[in-house]
Scaffold this motif. Structure first.
Motif, PDB file in Angstrom:
ATOM      1  N   ARG A   1       0.829  -1.205   0.000  1.00 58.44           N
ATOM      2  CA  ARG A   1       0.000   0.000   0.000  1.00 58.44           C
ATOM      3  C   ARG A   1       0.863   1.254   0.000  1.00 58.44           C
ATOM      4  O   ARG A   1       0.552   2.244  -0.648  1.00 58.44           O
ATOM      5  N   ARG A   2       1.982   1.190   0.731  1.00 53.41           N
ATOM      6  CA  ARG A   2       2.842   2.354   0.872  1.00 53.41           C
ATOM      7  C   ARG A   2       3.685   2.601  -0.378  1.00 53.41           C
ATOM      8  O   ARG A   2       3.931   3.735  -0.765  1.00 53.41           O
TER       9      ARG A   2
ATOM     10  N   SER B   1      -7.344  -1.685   5.509  1.00 54.60           N
ATOM     11  CA  SER B   1      -6.025  -1.330   4.992  1.00 54.60           C
ATOM     12  C   SER B   1      -5.946  -1.427   3.477  1.00 54.60           C
ATOM     13  O   SER B   1      -4.915  -1.111   2.898  1.00 54.60           O
ATOM     14  N   GLY B   2      -7.015  -1.874   2.827  1.00 56.98           N
ATOM     15  CA  GLY B   2      -7.048  -1.868   1.373  1.00 56.98           C
ATOM     16  C   GLY B   2      -6.908  -3.209   0.712  1.00 56.98           C
ATOM     17  O   GLY B   2      -6.608  -3.270  -0.476  1.00 56.98           O
TER      18      GLY B   2
ATOM     19  N   SER C   1       1.124   1.201  -4.922  1.00 57.29           N
ATOM     20  CA  SER C   1      -0.305   1.423  -4.676  1.00 57.29           C
ATOM     21  C   SER C   1      -1.218   0.849  -5.752  1.00 57.29           C
ATOM     22  O   SER C   1      -2.414   0.693  -5.526  1.00 57.29           O
TER      23      SER C   1
ATOM     24  N   PHE D   1      -5.931   1.295  -3.857  1.00 52.50           N
ATOM     25  CA  PHE D   1      -5.978   1.569  -2.429  1.00 52.50           C
ATOM     26  C   PHE D   1      -6.480   2.975  -2.149  1.00 52.50           C
ATOM     27  O   PHE D   1      -6.034   3.937  -2.736  1.00 52.50           O
TER      28      PHE D   1
ATOM     29  N   ARG E   1      -2.874  -4.885  -6.424  1.00 54.49           N
ATOM     30  CA  ARG E   1      -3.920  -5.404  -5.544  1.00 54.49           C
ATOM     31  C   ARG E   1      -3.354  -6.535  -4.669  1.00 54.49           C
ATOM     32  O   ARG E   1      -2.400  -7.202  -5.047  1.00 54.49           O
TER      33      ARG E   1
END
Length: 227
Positions: free
Chosen positions: A72-73, A98-99, A76, A130, A79
């Protein structure tokens, strides 16, 4: 649909071989890579475009949640689908916060996996998957997973705040002259702060001091409600 690149992460090599064989007939749709560690997974993500990561929630030394936060960081548009034999509702909810794209209960069938892949890749390929993760959800996720993380926060007036967490415990928090729970409460009250997480190696940390983050979060939310 263009051929999609899928990275599968699991510490069980036999299970990885099983997935490789089962997915082989769908080679025209999915190009797959396999690894047993999050470190190798991150290396692959840095070097090659990956559309989706399929990861076990329980990984050697870390967890699928750790990998999810890293993706995520830093990646992005990739998936993430998590799976696990033990997936409590609280952890499942935190993963969605958190996505995570989807959660599968292990064992799962190839048909179930293919259905999830088909559904996800039918979405607009240009969308950023995200969404922005809110601070309360991020703290809940880190606390439930006993992670070690530094959170750096900047408010709309460019004032910084810091939350240092070790193995799910609050080591220290500081913002606007406040400390501890009061600092966390203040940061929770901010609207649309910029949040950056920095993963910390906790392998050498034994019996970290500090209050459990989940308890700190509960106290901070209670203080907010009383205002």
């Amino acid at each position: 649909m263009d051929r999609k690149n899928i990275l599968i992460v699991d510490r069980d090599k036999e299970f990885l071989r099983y997935l490789r064989e089962e997915l082989q007939p769908y080679d025209n749709l999915y190009q797959t890579a396999f690894t047993t560690t999050t470190t190798k997974a991150e290396t692959i993500l840095q070097k090659f475009p990956v559309n989706l990561v399929l990861a076990n929630i329980h990984l050697a030394g870390e967890s699928g949640i750790d990998l999810l936060l890293t993706i995520r960081r830093r990646f992005s548009n990739t998936r993430v689908v998590l799976y696990g034999a033990e997936f409590p509702e609280e952890l499942k909810r935190a993963a969605y916060y958190s996505g995570v794209a989807a959660v599968l209960n292990d064992p799962f069938t190839i048909i179930e996996l293919l259905k999830v892949l088909s559904t996800l890749f039918s979405k607009d390929s240009e969308e950023t998957f995200f969404e922005s993760l809110q601070l309360p959800d991020l703290l809940q996720l880190i606390g439930m997973g006993n992670h070690s993380t530094d959170i750096h926060l900047v408010d709309q007036q460019n004032q910084p705040g810091t939350i240092r967490i070790r193995q799910g415990r609050l080591l220290e928090a500081e913002a606007a002259g406040r400390h501890g729970v009061d600092a966390v409460t203040y940061m929770l009250s901010l609207k649309n702060p910029t949040i950056e997480t920095v993963k910390v190696d906790s392998s050498q940390i034994e019996n970290p001091s500090g209050e459990r983050l989940t308890d700190v979060l509960l106290r901070a939310v209670t203080q907010l409600d009383e205002r």
